[in-house]
Design a protein around this motif. Structure first.
Motif, mmCIF file in Angstrom:
data_model
loop_
_atom_site.group_PDB
_atom_site.id
_atom_site.type_symbol
_atom_site.label_atom_id
_atom_site.label_comp_id
_atom_site.label_asym_id
_atom_site.label_seq_id
_atom_site.Cartn_x
_atom_site.Cartn_y
_atom_site.Cartn_z
ATOM 1 N N SER A 38 0.956 -1.025 0.034
ATOM 2 C CA SER A 38 0.039 0.180 -0.040
ATOM 3 C C SER A 38 0.752 1.282 -0.094
ATOM 4 O O SER A 38 0.415 2.180 -0.117
ATOM 5 N N GLY A 39 2.126 1.128 0.160
ATOM 6 C CA GLY A 39 2.992 2.171 -0.089
ATOM 7 C C GLY A 39 3.211 2.747 1.526
ATOM 8 O O GLY A 39 3.671 4.088 1.643
ATOM 9 N N ALA A 40 2.707 2.444 2.449
ATOM 10 C CA ALA A 40 2.773 2.879 3.796
ATOM 11 C C ALA A 40 4.041 2.725 4.386
ATOM 12 O O ALA A 40 4.941 2.265 3.904
ATOM 13 N N ASP A 41 4.126 3.633 5.541
ATOM 14 C CA ASP A 41 5.469 3.604 6.290
ATOM 15 C C ASP A 41 5.728 2.499 6.962
ATOM 16 O O ASP A 41 4.703 1.975 7.493
ATOM 17 N N THR A 42 6.966 2.012 6.967
ATOM 18 C CA THR A 42 7.291 0.465 7.498
ATOM 19 C C THR A 42 8.337 0.825 8.377
ATOM 20 O O THR A 42 8.922 -0.222 8.990
ATOM 21 N N THR A 43 8.830 2.064 9.019
ATOM 22 C CA THR A 43 9.615 2.256 9.939
ATOM 23 C C THR A 43 9.541 1.479 11.138
ATOM 24 O O THR A 43 10.217 0.843 11.594
ATOM 25 N N ASN A 44 8.239 1.651 11.829
ATOM 26 C CA ASN A 44 7.703 1.138 12.985
ATOM 27 C C ASN A 44 7.895 -0.462 12.979
ATOM 28 O O ASN A 44 8.250 -1.030 13.879
ATOM 29 N N ILE A 45 7.337 -0.872 11.852
ATOM 30 C CA ILE A 45 7.654 -2.457 11.679
ATOM 31 C C ILE A 45 8.882 -2.962 11.709
ATOM 32 O O ILE A 45 9.282 -4.055 12.482
ATOM 33 N N VAL A 46 9.805 -2.245 11.000
ATOM 34 C CA VAL A 46 11.176 -2.700 10.765
ATOM 35 C C VAL A 46 11.821 -2.221 12.093
ATOM 36 O O VAL A 46 12.464 -3.477 12.805
ATOM 37 N N ALA A 47 11.400 -1.322 12.901
ATOM 38 C CA ALA A 47 11.808 -1.231 14.362
ATOM 39 C C ALA A 47 11.418 -2.480 15.276
ATOM 40 O O ALA A 47 12.362 -2.924 16.094
ATOM 41 N N GLU A 48 10.282 -3.041 15.346
ATOM 42 C CA GLU A 48 10.067 -3.844 15.894
ATOM 43 C C GLU A 48 10.333 -5.365 15.497
ATOM 44 O O GLU A 48 10.742 -6.153 16.569
ATOM 45 N N LYS A 49 10.637 -5.450 14.266
ATOM 46 C CA LYS A 49 11.141 -6.816 13.986
ATOM 47 C C LYS A 49 12.568 -6.752 14.282
ATOM 48 O O LYS A 49 13.161 -7.843 14.833
ATOM 49 N N THR A 50 13.187 -5.640 14.533
ATOM 50 C CA THR A 50 14.786 -5.514 15.081
ATOM 51 C C THR A 50 14.688 -5.921 16.517
ATOM 52 O O THR A 50 15.554 -6.599 17.006
#
Length: 75
Positions: A38-50
């Motif tokens: 959907s072209g949404a921001d993935t910053t928070n998702i990447v931070a949580e995965k990390t």
């Protein structure tokens, strides 16, 4: 007298954390794919995965079994 091996307890704790985080990482993977589509921001998702991937490193700093028991994948 029972003696607890802290290095062995760390291994056991890391195994427990890996099992606990597995479904959480899978859920984050799904969210990541949906966000990318959907072209949404993935910053928070990447931070949580990390954070989830790095949780086992926290066991290395523990010096007691109580500290190891307190470790959890939940925030």
């Amino acid at each position: 007298m029972i003696t607890i091996s802290i290095p062995k307890a760390k291994v056991i704790t890391k195994d427990r954390l890996r099992k606990e985080r597995e479904p959480l990482i899978e859920a984050q993977d799904v969210l990541f794919m949906k966000a990318q589509e959907s072209g949404a921001d993935t910053t928070n998702i990447v931070a949580e995965k990390t954070r989830l991937r790095d949780i086992t490193k926290d066991a290395d700093a523990c010096t007691t079994t109580d500290q190891l028991k307190a470790l959890s994948v939940s925030e």
